[in-house]
Design a protein around this motif. Sequence first.
Motif, PDB file in Angstrom:
ATOM      1  N   GLU A  37       0.820  -1.200   0.000  1.00 17.79           N
ATOM      2  CA  GLU A  37       0.000   0.000   0.000  1.00 17.79           C
ATOM      3  C   GLU A  37       0.861   1.259   0.000  1.00 17.79           C
ATOM      4  O   GLU A  37       0.617   2.204  -0.765  1.00 17.79           O
ATOM      5  N   ASP A  39      -1.763  -3.393  -9.049  1.00 14.70           N
ATOM      6  CA  ASP A  39      -2.498  -4.581  -8.620  1.00 14.70           C
ATOM      7  C   ASP A  39      -1.908  -5.871  -9.163  1.00 14.70           C
ATOM      8  O   ASP A  39      -1.950  -6.914  -8.494  1.00 14.70           O
ATOM      9  N   GLY A  73      -2.579  -6.523  -5.612  1.00 12.84           N
ATOM     10  CA  GLY A  73      -3.984  -6.191  -5.395  1.00 12.84           C
ATOM     11  C   GLY A  73      -4.600  -7.043  -4.305  1.00 12.84           C
ATOM     12  O   GLY A  73      -5.400  -6.555  -3.492  1.00 12.84           O
ATOM     13  N   PHE A  74      -4.256  -8.332  -4.267  1.00 11.20           N
ATOM     14  CA  PHE A  74      -4.766  -9.186  -3.198  1.00 11.20           C
ATOM     15  C   PHE A  74      -4.180  -8.781  -1.855  1.00 11.20           C
ATOM     16  O   PHE A  74      -4.878  -8.754  -0.835  1.00 11.20           O
ATOM     17  N   ARG A 117      -3.373  -5.925  -0.771  1.00 12.96           N
ATOM     18  CA  ARG A 117      -4.048  -4.751  -0.228  1.00 12.96           C
ATOM     19  C   ARG A 117      -5.406  -5.113   0.365  1.00 12.96           C
ATOM     20  O   ARG A 117      -5.875  -4.488   1.310  1.00 12.96           O
ATOM     21  N   ARG A 118      -6.060  -6.150  -0.193  1.00  9.90           N
ATOM     22  CA  ARG A 118      -7.366  -6.581   0.309  1.00  9.90           C
ATOM     23  C   ARG A 118      -7.249  -7.395   1.586  1.00  9.90           C
ATOM     24  O   ARG A 118      -8.175  -7.422   2.404  1.00  9.90           O
ATOM     25  N   TYR A 119      -6.136  -8.067   1.762  1.00  4.63           N
ATOM     26  CA  TYR A 119      -6.023  -9.096   2.802  1.00  4.63           C
ATOM     27  C   TYR A 119      -6.359  -8.603   4.207  1.00  4.63           C
ATOM     28  O   TYR A 119      -7.137  -9.266   4.921  1.00  4.63           O
ATOM     29  N   LEU A 145     -10.045  -8.671   5.123  1.00  5.83           N
ATOM     30  CA  LEU A 145     -10.811  -9.905   5.000  1.00  5.83           C
ATOM     31  C   LEU A 145     -11.099 -10.499   6.378  1.00  5.83           C
ATOM     32  O   LEU A 145     -10.214 -10.568   7.240  1.00  5.83           O
ATOM     33  N   HIS A 205     -12.344 -17.132   1.343  1.00  6.24           N
ATOM     34  CA  HIS A 205     -12.918 -16.009   0.605  1.00  6.24           C
ATOM     35  C   HIS A 205     -12.876 -16.218  -0.905  1.00  6.24           C
ATOM     36  O   HIS A 205     -13.128 -15.285  -1.671  1.00  6.24           O
TER      37      HIS A 205
END
Length: 259
Positions: free
Chosen positions: A86, A92, A195-196, A198-200, A203, A222
């Motif tokens: 980030e 991504d 990209g994943f 940053r999402r982790y 979750l 997920h």
Amino acid sequence: MTTPFTVIIPARYASHRFPGKPLASLLGWPMIHHVCRRAEESGAARILVATDHREIAHACREEGREVVMTRHDHPSGTDRLAEVAERLGLDDDQIVVNLQGDEPLMPGRLVRQVALDLAAHRDAGIATLATLCHSLDEVRSPHAVKVVRDRQGYALYFSRAPIPWDRDGFSGAAGAARSPGQWLRHLGLYAYRAGFLRRYPALEAAPPEGLEALEQLRALWHGVRIHVGLAHQVPGPGVDTPQDLAQVEQLLAEQGPPA
């Protein structure tokens, strides 16, 4: 055509079993130096050490390493990587390999293998590696994480239990269990798409994640696909405790001193 990738090495000082582990001396060098050498051998386009401790950062910068200072309260190395992805604004699709700071014997060719494996599987958010088990003690050990794959090599489940369960062999109904080579042991080496990463952190934790103490189960829960390749070679052991140092130092000595 080459695939550029970044290696991020999370190096935490406050390990419960081995405080200051990245600075432990191996052949006269801090362990983190050896890990960085393994990353360099992979041909990575960029290598960063992500740490929360000034002494680790200083040791790395003395050797010309790129360092990113991170928060100290991350619950996992993946969360630490997420902060770096980030802060650096990585695209991504950028491939990031998580090389643990206590793996001075992880071959550079495996670091490269897992990065290229993710690049080759566009529908995967994560790639990782596994090796064949070599003994039934390894199959049964909770310290050896097992993985079951589908026919295309994607992970179905990871567990500390001996999966798949040999119904007849383990029960004794049909004599000894089958060859240990039918089980796969997971290696803790991962490649992620930025990209994943940053999402982790956002979750929700998966119910089996806490039971197994395996954070990759969150991704599966997920719906994130994890491709599991067969490692081109078996890596040497990592360093979990001070008692592991002598064995790892001997193996490093056989490889020759760091450059």
